[in-house]
Motif scaffolding. Structure first.
Motif, PDB file in Angstrom:
ATOM      1  N   THR A 151      -0.024  -4.126  -6.274  1.00 35.08           N
ATOM      2  CA  THR A 151      -0.929  -4.725  -5.293  1.00 35.08           C
ATOM      3  C   THR A 151      -2.367  -4.316  -5.575  1.00 35.08           C
ATOM      4  OG1 THR A 151      -0.513  -2.890  -3.745  1.00 35.08           O
ATOM      5  CG2 THR A 151       0.779  -4.902  -3.433  1.00 35.08           C
ATOM      6  N   PRO A 152      -3.307  -5.210  -5.332  1.00 32.23           N
ATOM      7  CA  PRO A 152      -4.716  -4.887  -5.557  1.00 32.23           C
ATOM      8  C   PRO A 152      -5.262  -3.968  -4.454  1.00 32.23           C
ATOM      9  CG  PRO A 152      -4.505  -7.113  -4.704  1.00 32.23           C
ATOM     10  CD  PRO A 152      -3.106  -6.595  -4.911  1.00 32.23           C
ATOM     11  N   ALA A 153      -6.430  -3.432  -4.702  1.00 32.04           N
ATOM     12  CA  ALA A 153      -7.048  -2.460  -3.790  1.00 32.04           C
ATOM     13  C   ALA A 153      -7.279  -3.012  -2.389  1.00 32.04           C
ATOM     14  CB  ALA A 153      -8.361  -1.966  -4.374  1.00 32.04           C
ATOM     15  N   GLU A 212       2.399 -16.181   4.493  1.00 36.69           N
ATOM     16  CA  GLU A 212       1.467 -16.332   3.376  1.00 36.69           C
ATOM     17  C   GLU A 212       1.769 -15.274   2.306  1.00 36.69           C
ATOM     18  OE1 GLU A 212      -3.022 -15.150   3.278  1.00 36.69           O
ATOM     19  OE2 GLU A 212      -2.838 -17.200   4.073  1.00 36.69           O
ATOM     20  N   PRO A 213       1.975 -15.687   1.060  1.00 34.70           N
ATOM     21  CA  PRO A 213       2.232 -14.700   0.004  1.00 34.70           C
ATOM     22  C   PRO A 213       1.055 -13.750  -0.157  1.00 34.70           C
ATOM     23  CG  PRO A 213       2.712 -16.922  -0.767  1.00 34.70           C
ATOM     24  CD  PRO A 213       2.010 -17.061   0.557  1.00 34.70           C
ATOM     25  N   ARG A 214       1.380 -12.467  -0.368  1.00 36.52           N
ATOM     26  CA  ARG A 214       0.338 -11.487  -0.655  1.00 36.52           C
ATOM     27  C   ARG A 214      -0.041 -11.599  -2.126  1.00 36.52           C
ATOM     28  NH1 ARG A 214       3.556  -6.503   0.924  1.00 36.52           N
ATOM     29  NH2 ARG A 214       1.973  -5.365  -0.231  1.00 36.52           N
ATOM     30  N   LYS A 215      -1.295 -11.318  -2.424  1.00 43.40           N
ATOM     31  CA  LYS A 215      -1.761 -11.289  -3.810  1.00 43.40           C
ATOM     32  C   LYS A 215      -1.137 -10.059  -4.482  1.00 43.40           C
ATOM     33  CE  LYS A 215      -5.944 -10.781  -6.542  1.00 43.40           C
ATOM     34  NZ  LYS A 215      -7.374 -10.470  -6.464  1.00 43.40           N
ATOM     35  N   THR A 216      -0.546 -10.270  -5.648  1.00 45.15           N
ATOM     36  CA  THR A 216       0.061  -9.164  -6.382  1.00 45.15           C
ATOM     37  C   THR A 216      -0.356  -9.240  -7.844  1.00 45.15           C
ATOM     38  OG1 THR A 216       2.092 -10.422  -6.821  1.00 45.15           O
ATOM     39  CG2 THR A 216       2.053  -9.065  -4.821  1.00 45.15           C
ATOM     40  N   ALA A 240     -10.982   1.613   1.247  1.00 44.08           N
ATOM     41  CA  ALA A 240     -10.564   1.292   2.620  1.00 44.08           C
ATOM     42  C   ALA A 240     -11.395   0.171   3.231  1.00 44.08           C
ATOM     43  CB  ALA A 240     -10.630   2.539   3.496  1.00 44.08           C
ATOM     44  N   ASN A 241     -12.677   0.125   2.922  1.00 43.08           N
ATOM     45  CA  ASN A 241     -13.538  -0.905   3.507  1.00 43.08           C
ATOM     46  C   ASN A 241     -13.233  -2.303   2.972  1.00 43.08           C
ATOM     47  OD1 ASN A 241     -14.534  -0.066   0.993  1.00 43.08           O
ATOM     48  ND2 ASN A 241     -16.576  -0.860   1.466  1.00 43.08           N
ATOM     49  N   LEU A 242     -12.475  -2.419   1.886  1.00 45.18           N
ATOM     50  CA  LEU A 242     -12.127  -3.712   1.300  1.00 45.18           C
ATOM     51  C   LEU A 242     -10.820  -4.284   1.877  1.00 45.18           C
ATOM     52  CD1 LEU A 242     -12.721  -2.898  -2.482  1.00 45.18           C
ATOM     53  CD2 LEU A 242     -14.325  -3.953  -0.872  1.00 45.18           C
ATOM     54  N   ARG A 243     -10.024  -3.444   2.520  1.00 45.43           N
ATOM     55  CA  ARG A 243      -8.689  -3.830   2.945  1.00 45.43           C
ATOM     56  C   ARG A 243      -8.720  -4.896   4.020  1.00 45.43           C
ATOM     57  NH1 ARG A 243      -7.117   1.437   1.514  1.00 45.43           N
ATOM     58  NH2 ARG A 243      -7.242   1.345  -0.728  1.00 45.43           N
ATOM     59  N   LEU A 273       5.855   1.286  -7.368  1.00 45.22           N
ATOM     60  CA  LEU A 273       5.629  -0.119  -7.709  1.00 45.22           C
ATOM     61  C   LEU A 273       4.898  -0.870  -6.597  1.00 45.22           C
ATOM     62  CD1 LEU A 273       9.079  -0.953  -9.342  1.00 45.22           C
ATOM     63  CD2 LEU A 273       6.939  -0.346 -10.495  1.00 45.22           C
ATOM     64  N   MET A 274       5.155  -0.507  -5.346  1.00 40.55           N
ATOM     65  CA  MET A 274       4.501  -1.176  -4.222  1.00 40.55           C
ATOM     66  C   MET A 274       2.985  -1.067  -4.362  1.00 40.55           C
ATOM     67  SD  MET A 274       5.103  -2.851  -1.392  1.00 40.55           S
ATOM     68  CE  MET A 274       6.761  -2.395  -0.950  1.00 40.55           C
ATOM     69  N   PHE A 275       2.506   0.097  -4.780  1.00 45.13           N
ATOM     70  CA  PHE A 275       1.070   0.281  -4.946  1.00 45.13           C
ATOM     71  C   PHE A 275       0.584  -0.234  -6.297  1.00 45.13           C
ATOM     72  CE2 PHE A 275       2.021   3.197  -1.531  1.00 45.13           C
ATOM     73  CZ  PHE A 275       0.986   2.935  -0.655  1.00 45.13           C
ATOM     74  N   SER A 276       1.396  -0.096  -7.324  1.00 45.12           N
ATOM     75  CA  SER A 276       0.989  -0.543  -8.657  1.00 45.12           C
ATOM     76  C   SER A 276       0.887  -2.056  -8.763  1.00 45.12           C
ATOM     77  CB  SER A 276       1.979  -0.034  -9.711  1.00 45.12           C
ATOM     78  OG  SER A 276       2.029   1.371  -9.704  1.00 45.12           O
TER      79      SER A 276
END
Length: 158
Positions: free
Chosen positions: A85-87, A28-32, A15-18, A80-83
């Protein structure tokens, strides 16, 4: 350990990294990250949501259907939404509330598909002291075919 077993279930862990509100830039594209969808992951997902149709488990049965083999249920986009995307992705922030979504399903995902996600925030605004983000998501297989696409609205944590 399979990918299905390796999937992180402690959503507070990073959570602290989000990314926070100020880090969300509309357009802006999200990192995936790519994700290989295994038969085991499909089975684990189906078991967790109570889905027991043989088209997801029984290869012999699935070959007799119009799909010609095993497929994943349409709602697999949740996994898939979670798989994909990075932490540190802002969509993973604890306290996020789903305020609505609309999905279109084109073709089924299948075991061993390599899934990629193109995602971005479309808009963000404050209404009644709540932080809203409108976002879109498009999932592709390894051939570049669109599996599903959707638009969602979330209320972000303060």
């Amino acid at each position: 350990m399979s990918q299905a077993e390796a999937f992180e279930t402690d959503f507070w862990k990073d959570a602290n990294l989000r990314k926070v509100w100020d880090d969300i830039v509309p357009g802006e594209p999200r990192k995936t990250i790519p994700y290989t969808l295994t038969k085991e992951a499909i089975e684990l997902y189906c078991k967790s949501v109570g889905e027991d149709h043989p088209i997801y488990f029984d290869e012999a049965y699935a070959r007799t259907t119009r799909y010609g083999g095993l497929i994943a249920p349409p709602s697999i986009h949740i996994l898939l939404m979670f798989s994909c995307t990075p932490a540190d992705d802002w969509m993973r922030s604890p306290g996020t509330v789903n305020a609505g979504q609309s999905w279109s399903y084109n073709i089924p995902a299948r075991p061993n598909d390599v899934i990629t996600l193109q995602a971005r925030a479309l808009d963000k605004f404050i209404k009644r002291e709540r932080l809203f983000v409108v976002h879109d998501n498009v999932f592709f297989n390894q051939k570049g075919d669109v599996i599903c696409s959707g638009r969602g609205w979330t209320i972000r944590p303060m």
